[in-house]
Write a protein that holds these residues in place. Structure first.
Motif, PDB file in Angstrom:
ATOM      1  N   PRO A 233     -32.927 -29.732 -12.179  1.00 44.00           N
ATOM      2  CA  PRO A 233     -32.935 -28.852 -13.364  1.00 44.00           C
ATOM      3  C   PRO A 233     -33.971 -27.745 -13.236  1.00 44.00           C
ATOM      4  N   VAL A 234     -33.615 -26.569 -13.720  1.00 42.94           N
ATOM      5  CA  VAL A 234     -34.551 -25.449 -13.812  1.00 42.94           C
ATOM      6  C   VAL A 234     -34.765 -25.180 -15.294  1.00 42.94           C
ATOM      7  N   ASN A 235     -35.921 -25.590 -15.779  1.00 45.49           N
ATOM      8  CA  ASN A 235     -36.234 -25.471 -17.210  1.00 45.49           C
ATOM      9  C   ASN A 235     -36.748 -24.065 -17.508  1.00 45.49           C
ATOM     10  N   ARG A 236     -35.821 -23.179 -17.764  1.00 42.37           N
ATOM     11  CA  ARG A 236     -36.163 -21.764 -17.935  1.00 42.37           C
ATOM     12  C   ARG A 236     -36.730 -21.488 -19.328  1.00 42.37           C
ATOM     13  N   GLY A 276     -37.803 -18.044 -16.310  1.00 42.79           N
ATOM     14  CA  GLY A 276     -38.061 -18.896 -15.164  1.00 42.79           C
ATOM     15  C   GLY A 276     -38.701 -20.204 -15.561  1.00 42.79           C
ATOM     16  N   ASP A 277     -38.770 -21.111 -14.605  1.00 43.74           N
ATOM     17  CA  ASP A 277     -39.425 -22.398 -14.786  1.00 43.74           C
ATOM     18  C   ASP A 277     -40.894 -22.220 -14.403  1.00 43.74           C
ATOM     19  N   HIS A 364     -34.310 -20.196  -8.373  1.00 47.19           N
ATOM     20  CA  HIS A 364     -34.383 -19.127  -9.380  1.00 47.19           C
ATOM     21  C   HIS A 364     -33.489 -17.943  -9.021  1.00 47.19           C
ATOM     22  N   GLY A 365     -32.715 -18.060  -7.938  1.00 48.09           N
ATOM     23  CA  GLY A 365     -31.830 -16.967  -7.548  1.00 48.09           C
ATOM     24  C   GLY A 365     -32.525 -15.847  -6.812  1.00 48.09           C
ATOM     25  N   GLY A 366     -33.717 -16.108  -6.265  1.00 46.55           N
ATOM     26  CA  GLY A 366     -34.457 -15.087  -5.521  1.00 46.55           C
ATOM     27  C   GLY A 366     -34.593 -15.430  -4.060  1.00 46.55           C
ATOM     28  N   TYR A 367     -35.474 -14.738  -3.376  1.00 50.07           N
ATOM     29  CA  TYR A 367     -35.723 -15.008  -1.959  1.00 50.07           C
ATOM     30  C   TYR A 367     -37.157 -14.629  -1.615  1.00 50.07           C
ATOM     31  N   ILE A 368     -37.645 -15.212  -0.519  1.00 51.63           N
ATOM     32  CA  ILE A 368     -39.028 -15.016  -0.088  1.00 51.63           C
ATOM     33  C   ILE A 368     -39.057 -14.815   1.416  1.00 51.63           C
ATOM     34  N   TYR A 369     -39.953 -13.964   1.891  1.00 49.35           N
ATOM     35  CA  TYR A 369     -40.118 -13.742   3.324  1.00 49.35           C
ATOM     36  C   TYR A 369     -41.561 -13.354   3.599  1.00 49.35           C
ATOM     37  N   LEU A 385     -35.269 -10.897 -13.148  1.00 51.92           N
ATOM     38  CA  LEU A 385     -35.965 -10.976 -14.428  1.00 51.92           C
ATOM     39  C   LEU A 385     -35.218 -11.848 -15.420  1.00 51.92           C
ATOM     40  N   LYS A 386     -33.899 -11.831 -15.350  1.00 48.74           N
ATOM     41  CA  LYS A 386     -33.079 -12.620 -16.258  1.00 48.74           C
ATOM     42  C   LYS A 386     -32.324 -13.681 -15.487  1.00 48.74           C
TER      43      LYS A 386
END
Length: 398
Positions: A233-236, A276-277, A364-369, A385-386
């Motif tokens: 779960p992502v508790n946004r 976001g969580d 969260h639907g993002g990415y990191i590098y 953001l949303k």
């Protein structure tokens, strides 16, 4: 063996009947012709008897001949032999053709089944090469597609098993090292092999430190497996990212001061509201700041930069310490991976922090590098953001 299979696929494009199958077709045609001739004779005999015994039927046939002859302007319909025999011949030829085609289709299906058995024997690199038409072509395409998906599933299963084996090996190695030290030092105390009380306290302190290291590994391993679950779960909630980061940076000030490092937050935004969580995102930034303090040799600054770009937030955690080798950048987010230079340090990590961070960002639907040069080693995070439910669910399944 695979090359032989590929050659087999290239050479065989159309189904070639065996001599036995050709004999079967010839026998099928002969038997069909004989049966049709007997049927034709029987029909002629029955019609002849019916015409002799029924004047009305004979009169009806006569009128039908007259209609066909006058309408088509041809005398062929007046002669029963000129009309009936060609009619029977055409019908018989169509029946023979249908029977032979039907038997030929059965033989093609038999070849397809043999090819399927060959694949089922373990030759998963092989595909049925026959170029057919109609439904059989769809059957061959479906079988080849099924084999492709099965092979892909097998490969995925192998990768999962390999991943599990690597996980067990790495966990066993990382737990065994501190556990050996704990047992060793506690064994010295148990056997009374110490001279002074201070020496005994030193042994217990080392054992305590190693136990904390084991607990950190277990906690990180639990967190890693948890965030890897597709249904996690992502508790946004809606929160201010700038306020969250500033509060987190303040918590690390004391630890950073001890190492002569300054933690700064840079942003041109007064506030940045996003979904976001917060608990999970705090774990991400904590991991990145902790890594910078542990492995950023010679660093004097850790900068957290916050930017807004359209519908996403771009957050950069960077330090001006020793750069990460280029060949290590692509492996930083692999679990249990540590840059070689960091392994000799007194405080070692579990190698799971960045893998956990990457999975949380994906959730969260993002990415990191990561990027690294002589000036800065940067970890760059892109977050929407949303909330995007469809994107989150796809990210969680990876």
């Amino acid at each position: 063996m695979q090359n032989n299979q590929n050659n087999r696929v290239e050479k065989r494009k159309r189904i070639t009947l065996t001599s036995k199958e050709i004999s079967e077709l010839i026998a099928e045609g002969i038997v069909t012709v004989i049966l049709l001739l007997l049927l034709n004779v029987a029909i002629m005999v029955v019609l002849s008897q019916m015409l002799n015994n029924s004047p009305n039927l004979s009169d009806a046939i006569y009128r039908s001949k007259n209609i066909f002859a006058s309408s088509l302007d041809s005398d062929i319909f007046w002669s029963g032999r000129n009309f009936v025999f060609p009619f029977f011949f055409i019908v018989d030829a169509l029946i023979v053709f249908w029977r032979l085609i039907r038997r030929y289709r059965q033989m093609q299906l038999r070849h397809i089944i043999n090819e399927l058995h060959y694949i089922a024997d373990g030759n998963y690199n092989y595909r049925i090469p026959f170029e057919l038409r109609g439904d059989l072509s769809k059957v061959v395409a479906s079988i080849n597609g099924l084999v492709d998906s099965t092979v892909a599933a097998i490969e995925d299963e192998r990768e999962i098993e390999k991943s599990k084996d690597e996980l067990i090996t790495n966990v066993s190695h990382d737990i065994r090292t501190p556990l050996t030290s704990i047992i060793g030092y506690l064994g010295l105390i148990e056997d009374g092999q110490y001279q002074t009380q201070e020496e005994a306290l030193k042994y217990t302190h080392i054992a305590y430190t190693k136990a904390k290291q084991m607990k950190s590994l277990v906690d990180d391993l639990f967190e890693y497996t948890k965030v890897r679950q597709p249904s996690v779960p992502v508790n946004r909630v809606s929160f201010d990212m700038i306020q969250l980061v500033e509060q987190l940076a303040a918590e690390f000030e004391l630890e950073a001061d001890k190492k002569g490092v300054q933690v700064l937050v840079e942003t041109s935004e007064s506030s940045l509201i996003m979904d976001g969580d917060t608990e999970k995102l705090v774990r991400v930034f904590s991991n990145l700041i902790t890594n910078a303090l542990k492995y950023g040799t010679g660093a004097t600054q850790i900068v957290i930069k916050i930017e807004k770009a359209g519908t996403e937030a771009i957050l950069t955690v960077k330090n001006n310490g020793t750069p990460i080798p280029r060949e290590s950048l692509d492996q930083l987010f692999d679990r249990f991976y540590r840059v070689d230079e960091s392994r000799s340090q007194e405080i070692s990590g579990t190698g799971l922090g960045l893998a956990i961070s990457q999975n949380i960002v994906n959730l969260h639907g993002g990415y990191i590098y990561a990027q690294s040069n002589r000036q800065w080693t940067s970890f760059i995070i892109h977050l929407p953001l949303k909330a995007n439910t469809s994107k989150d669910s796809s990210a969680g399944s990876r």
